[in-house]
Design an enzyme around this catalytic site. Structure first.
Site, mmCIF file in Angstrom:
data_model
loop_
_atom_site.group_PDB
_atom_site.id
_atom_site.type_symbol
_atom_site.label_atom_id
_atom_site.label_comp_id
_atom_site.label_asym_id
_atom_site.label_seq_id
_atom_site.Cartn_x
_atom_site.Cartn_y
_atom_site.Cartn_z
ATOM 1 N N ARG A 66 0.839 -1.196 0.000
ATOM 2 C CA ARG A 66 0.000 0.000 0.000
ATOM 3 C C ARG A 66 0.878 1.252 0.000
ATOM 4 O O ARG A 66 0.912 2.010 -0.978
ATOM 5 C CB ARG A 66 -0.937 -0.012 1.225
ATOM 6 C CG ARG A 66 -2.176 0.850 1.086
ATOM 7 C CD ARG A 66 -1.981 2.321 1.406
ATOM 8 N NE ARG A 66 -1.499 2.537 2.767
ATOM 9 C CZ ARG A 66 -1.035 3.703 3.179
ATOM 10 N NH1 ARG A 66 -0.992 4.748 2.365
ATOM 11 N NH2 ARG A 66 -0.575 3.842 4.414
ATOM 12 N N HIS A 116 4.811 3.186 13.819
ATOM 13 C CA HIS A 116 4.900 3.293 12.361
ATOM 14 C C HIS A 116 6.096 4.213 12.084
ATOM 15 O O HIS A 116 5.963 5.437 12.108
ATOM 16 C CB HIS A 116 3.591 3.872 11.814
ATOM 17 C CG HIS A 116 3.577 4.054 10.328
ATOM 18 N ND1 HIS A 116 2.986 3.145 9.479
ATOM 19 C CD2 HIS A 116 4.089 5.030 9.535
ATOM 20 C CE1 HIS A 116 3.128 3.558 8.237
ATOM 21 N NE2 HIS A 116 3.786 4.710 8.234
ATOM 22 N N HIS A 154 9.549 5.673 10.063
ATOM 23 C CA HIS A 154 10.208 5.894 8.769
ATOM 24 C C HIS A 154 11.713 6.050 9.006
ATOM 25 O O HIS A 154 12.139 6.464 10.084
ATOM 26 C CB HIS A 154 9.631 7.135 8.084
ATOM 27 C CG HIS A 154 8.302 6.875 7.438
ATOM 28 N ND1 HIS A 154 8.032 7.206 6.134
ATOM 29 C CD2 HIS A 154 7.174 6.299 7.915
ATOM 30 C CE1 HIS A 154 6.781 6.852 5.834
ATOM 31 N NE2 HIS A 154 6.235 6.308 6.901
ATOM 32 N N CYS A 175 6.799 9.425 2.164
ATOM 33 C CA CYS A 175 5.660 10.332 2.268
ATOM 34 C C CYS A 175 5.853 11.467 1.279
ATOM 35 O O CYS A 175 6.920 12.083 1.256
ATOM 36 C CB CYS A 175 5.571 10.875 3.689
ATOM 37 S SG CYS A 175 4.292 12.129 3.874
ATOM 38 N N ASN A 190 9.677 3.751 4.715
ATOM 39 C CA ASN A 190 9.448 3.086 5.998
ATOM 40 C C ASN A 190 10.675 2.270 6.390
ATOM 41 O O ASN A 190 11.500 1.946 5.552
ATOM 42 C CB ASN A 190 8.256 2.121 5.869
ATOM 43 C CG ASN A 190 6.960 2.840 5.539
ATOM 44 O OD1 ASN A 190 6.805 3.340 4.431
ATOM 45 N ND2 ASN A 190 6.058 2.909 6.485
#
Lengths: 318, 318
Positions: free
Chosen positions: A15, A216, A218, A249, A260
């Site tokens: 995704r 989450h 990065h 992003c 990520n």
């Protein structure tokens, strides 16, 4: 605190990675990537986004991807959606057990750029969002905070402000008798360092000891795995990551910046620290190579190139 | 323990990087890279190796490189040498104040492959080495342990064995009335994780509280910066690193594996943690880009692509 025995990893590459990838990835290759990741036994895989193809053209094939991938029995398949239309599209595929996520963004500017809503407007919309999720029988499991550590537009975030936003969100959900069990901390543009990670996680663990914190992270500035280490040491048991370090992003401010944290590097560190993940790391490394082949470029993860320490141990002792 | 206020970084890219780089790098470009690194005010730069061009053909231009680079007043320039011939060559350039390093390797197999000597033979040769360094008035400052955490041939290293090797080395130097002040821990092929780093450093700090521990970390499996973080937290004040993450080890077992931890990522983390390095990070990022241009390939460091947080802070608050 000590390390957990098991860590649950959610693979977000199909995704978050496919959304930002510059190369065109054919639908059949997206499906192939998801199936390969399933074979590695990753417990959660985020498959696609049911969002407007006008805004995210790379996700226009969400239905075909959903129809094409093979469901493995012990894997949870997730997808992103933003509204009732998205929920309907996702549910129509019959492939997902939807989880309800309420998102807030710690940075006002980032919030407006990414969602077209200010922070206050996000709170105002939250009731509608909860109502919609209820209407479609989607259980609200997660409160997600984006740019929880800072952002390129507004700089550092005061952790107390983040705690405050989370408190306000829980007040909203409480009005509906809902208590999301997860707080997801999104370091959306790579702003965290090990000390700020420890500080924010400690505040949250202190205030909401019964909540499950999901990281989450990065790797925009190379501290992602160090931040994950600190989180592991604080007992965090759930992480988002992407195979090969895909992702990133569009609002990170820097084109070509790292995405990520890489799933294989995270899994390798967990296994080295004696934390199980249930993931077949050797297979995952093969999958990274396959994805490099599909995308026609090198991916930034390290262990896929360096090899696992376990593979050397086996050769060394044999 | 708490973070140090200042960390001294030694840039090893011109030596360790250029030695393994597949691209041919012209002598004038090697000189240019060293001068650019000097402009970033890196306190120690390892410039080249005075070793046999038969074994390391890429260092055959050591004299020309030494003659060509510009000495900056506050920077220490170092070089590698293995024997009397190397010392003579290095001293003849008039560019270096040589430091004496005694090297041992924790892995028997690695030792034989890399130095053609077993561990016992290394100890036997140590007296001769000390004598040679004394003959040339080179002060013996450092005991270096290669593969201190493990290696691809023999797997994990027991930290007590490493302590034992260091003890034996100090016994040798004591016979000559010499006490090297530095212990350099080389994670030569990327075998350390944050827990093994903490364990070995703690053992050494406990046994030799007056010694200065220098970390030479590789990022072969993506844990290099996490290991550096742990070392910083334990008060370590000296690190080796390479611009852009250049470098690596021919005996790492994996071609294309990541090299040393990247100087700019390490410097960025230090600055974010409030630790000064004296290094001009913005300039260093420009230098990384320049080196990418010279080598014709992307380097693996993250902050050079993602940008420093300070640069975003300045834009955010202005």
């Amino acid at each position: 605190m000590s390390f957990p025995k098991y860590v649950k990893i959610r693979e977000v590459g199909p995704r978050e990675g496919m959304q930002i990838e510059e190369t065109h990835v054919a639908t059949e290759n997206k499906i192939r990537i998801i199936d390969l990741l399933s074979e590695c036994n990753i417990p959660i895989i985020e498959v696609t986004s049911f969002v407007s193809p006008k805004w995210v053209p790379k996700m226009a094939d969400a239905e075909q991807v959903a129809a094409g991938f093979k469901k493995f029995p012990n894997i949870k398949y997730e997808c992103l959606y933003l509204n009732a239309k998205g929920i309907e599209r996702a549910q129509a595929t019959g492939k997902f057990d939807l989880d309800g996520v309420l998102s807030i963004t710690a940075s006002e500017t980032f919030s407006k750029k990414n969602t077209n809503l200010s922070i206050e407007e996000t709170f105002n919309e939250m009731e509608k969002r909860i109502q919609t999720l209820n209407d479609y029988n989607v259980p609200i499991t997660t409160l997600a905070v984006m740019t929880a550590f800072g952002c390129t537009y507004e700089g550092d975030k005061n952790p107390k402000q983040v705690v405050n936003l989370i408190s306000r969100s829980f007040e909203k959900t409480n009005e509906f008798g809902i208590q999301p069990s997860n707080i997801l901390l999104g370091d959306t543009v790579g702003w965290a360092n090990p000390v700020t990670t420890e500080k924010l996680v400690a505040l949250l663990q202190d205030k909401w000891p019964d909540k499950n914190i999901v990281m989450h992270l990065h790797d925009t500035r190379g501290m992602g795995i160090a931040n994950a280490y600190v989180a592991l040491k604080m007992g965090i048991t759930q992480f988002d990551s992407s195979v090969g370090g895909l992702g990133g992003c569009p609002f990170s401010g820097a084109k070509g910046a790292a995405g990520n944290i890489a799933t294989e590097d995270l899994v390798h560190m967990c296994h080295e620290l004696g934390i199980s993940t249930g993931i077949d790391l050797d297979k995952l490394i093969d999958v990274t190579r396959e994805i490099e082949h599909i995308l026609g470029r090198d991916l930034s993860s390290k262990v896929a190139k360096g090899g696992t320490l376990d593979s050397y141990r086996q050769r060394a002792t044999s």
